[in-house]
Design a protein around this motif. Structure first.
Motif, PDB file in Angstrom:
ATOM      1  N   ASN A 115       0.832  -1.173  -0.168  1.00  0.00           N
ATOM      2  CA  ASN A 115       0.192   0.032   0.040  1.00  0.00           C
ATOM      3  C   ASN A 115       0.854   1.339   0.105  1.00  0.00           C
ATOM      4  N   PRO A 116       0.256   2.465  -0.605  1.00  0.00           N
ATOM      5  CA  PRO A 116       1.208   3.642  -0.709  1.00  0.00           C
ATOM      6  C   PRO A 116       1.034   4.601   0.496  1.00  0.00           C
ATOM      7  N   GLY A 117       0.191   4.317   1.656  1.00  0.00           N
ATOM      8  CA  GLY A 117       0.253   4.950   2.790  1.00  0.00           C
ATOM      9  C   GLY A 117      -0.633   6.322   2.537  1.00  0.00           C
ATOM     10  N   PRO A 118      -0.492   7.231   3.664  1.00  0.00           N
ATOM     11  CA  PRO A 118      -1.397   8.276   3.621  1.00  0.00           C
ATOM     12  C   PRO A 118      -1.010   9.275   2.413  1.00  0.00           C
ATOM     13  N   ASP A 119       0.006   9.567   1.911  1.00  0.00           N
ATOM     14  CA  ASP A 119       0.350  10.283   0.603  1.00  0.00           C
ATOM     15  C   ASP A 119      -0.096   9.659  -0.532  1.00  0.00           C
ATOM     16  N   GLY A 120      -0.488   8.475  -0.668  1.00  0.00           N
ATOM     17  CA  GLY A 120      -0.863   7.804  -1.823  1.00  0.00           C
ATOM     18  C   GLY A 120       0.233   7.554  -2.851  1.00  0.00           C
ATOM     19  N   ILE A 121       1.472   7.844  -2.457  1.00  0.00           N
ATOM     20  CA  ILE A 121       2.610   7.451  -3.321  1.00  0.00           C
ATOM     21  C   ILE A 121       3.412   6.285  -2.871  1.00  0.00           C
ATOM     22  N   PHE A 122       3.681   5.395  -3.778  1.00  0.00           N
ATOM     23  CA  PHE A 122       4.655   4.202  -3.094  1.00  0.00           C
ATOM     24  C   PHE A 122       6.095   4.712  -3.232  1.00  0.00           C
ATOM     25  N   GLY A 123       6.891   4.174  -2.309  1.00  0.00           N
ATOM     26  CA  GLY A 123       8.345   4.470  -2.306  1.00  0.00           C
ATOM     27  C   GLY A 123       8.572   5.618  -1.412  1.00  0.00           C
ATOM     28  N   THR A 124       7.651   5.874  -0.422  1.00  0.00           N
ATOM     29  CA  THR A 124       8.009   6.922   0.429  1.00  0.00           C
ATOM     30  C   THR A 124       7.947   6.547   1.898  1.00  0.00           C
ATOM     31  N   ALA A 125       8.315   7.478   2.904  1.00  0.00           N
ATOM     32  CA  ALA A 125       8.423   6.692   4.083  1.00  0.00           C
ATOM     33  C   ALA A 125       7.428   6.403   4.811  1.00  0.00           C
ATOM     34  N   ASP A 126       6.081   6.709   4.308  1.00  0.00           N
ATOM     35  CA  ASP A 126       4.659   6.259   5.203  1.00  0.00           C
ATOM     36  C   ASP A 126       4.107   5.356   4.619  1.00  0.00           C
ATOM     37  N   ASP A 127       4.857   4.538   3.688  1.00  0.00           N
ATOM     38  CA  ASP A 127       4.191   3.293   2.979  1.00  0.00           C
ATOM     39  C   ASP A 127       3.397   2.280   3.904  1.00  0.00           C
ATOM     40  N   LEU A 128       3.957   2.162   4.798  1.00  0.00           N
ATOM     41  CA  LEU A 128       3.572   1.200   5.959  1.00  0.00           C
ATOM     42  C   LEU A 128       2.830   1.504   6.958  1.00  0.00           C
TER      43      LEU A 128
HETATM   44 CA   LIG Z   1       3.544   6.644   0.668  1.00  0.00          CA
END
Ligand SMILES: [Ca+2]
Length: 200
Positions: A115-128
């Motif tokens: 899942n991409p997390g809150p920002d909706g973007i894969f590969g960022t710090a919030d993905d988990l």
């Molecule tokens: Ca993300």
């Protein structure tokens, strides 16, 4: 009855001529035959094992390649849709990273999340980051969901500014091969600062 039919011409049972061979297979011959058979079967088993190993390697490479390409395409789409500005498409700590609501792509290898997390973007710090029971990000029940991390896979995104209007995007996915070794598959693309609305 059968004997009579066979000997209807002569009227008697024909006598066997010549010596009767009573030689059979010796134990030594059987052992040799079994050894030959065993060697053949071992060779067959080894070839099947090799084929399965090669097949698994091919599948791993294909799956990893899809991950690399999907990440590169995501970054291109973020530019095309202008979800991120060209300046925002950068690593964390990049002096050219635009300030705003996007923290940038972290450096170093990160877990690959489903899942991409809150920002909706894969590969960022919030993905988990999981939104929790209330299914809303940014509330008190948010938590880090390690079950979202794809086992054994890590991804690194390196963004280098080549000029004012051109960036080099390098995506590396680290994956385990069937022998247990970690391998890297690298994909590179180049992104220009096409701020026109051609893609919208
Ligand atoms: Ca993300």
């Amino acid at each position: 009855m059968q004997i009579n039919m066979l000997n209807k011409n002569s009227g008697r049972i024909p006598s066997r001529k010549g010596p009767i061979s009573e030689s059979g297979v010796t134990i030594l011959e059987m052992v040799v035959a079994m050894l030959v058979l065993t060697v053949g079967l071992l060779g067959l088993a080894a070839s099947i094992g090799y084929a399965v190993n090669v097949s698994n390697k091919g599948r791993n490479i294909t799956n990893t390649k899809l991950l690399v390409v999907s990440c590169l395409e995501q970054i291109e789409t973020l530019r095309n849709t202008q979800q991120l500005t060209f300046a925002q498409i950068a690593n964390v700590g990049d002096p050219g990273l635009a300030t705003g609501n996007f923290a940038g792509f972290p450096t170093g290898f990160q877990p690959v999340s489903i899942n991409p997390g809150p920002d909706g973007i894969f590969g960022t710090a919030d993905d988990l980051i999981n939104a929790g029971p209330d299914n809303t990000y940014g509330t008190a029940d948010d938590f880090t969901d390690y079950t979202w991390a794809v086992a054994g896979l890590q991804r690194q995104i390196v963004i280098t500014s080549l000029s004012t209007n051109l960036k080099r995007i390098e995506v590396t996915v680290r994956y385990p091969d069937p022998d247990g070794h970690l391998r890297n598959l690298v994909g590179v693309s180049y992104l220009n600062n096409d701020a026109s609305t051609n893609f919208l």
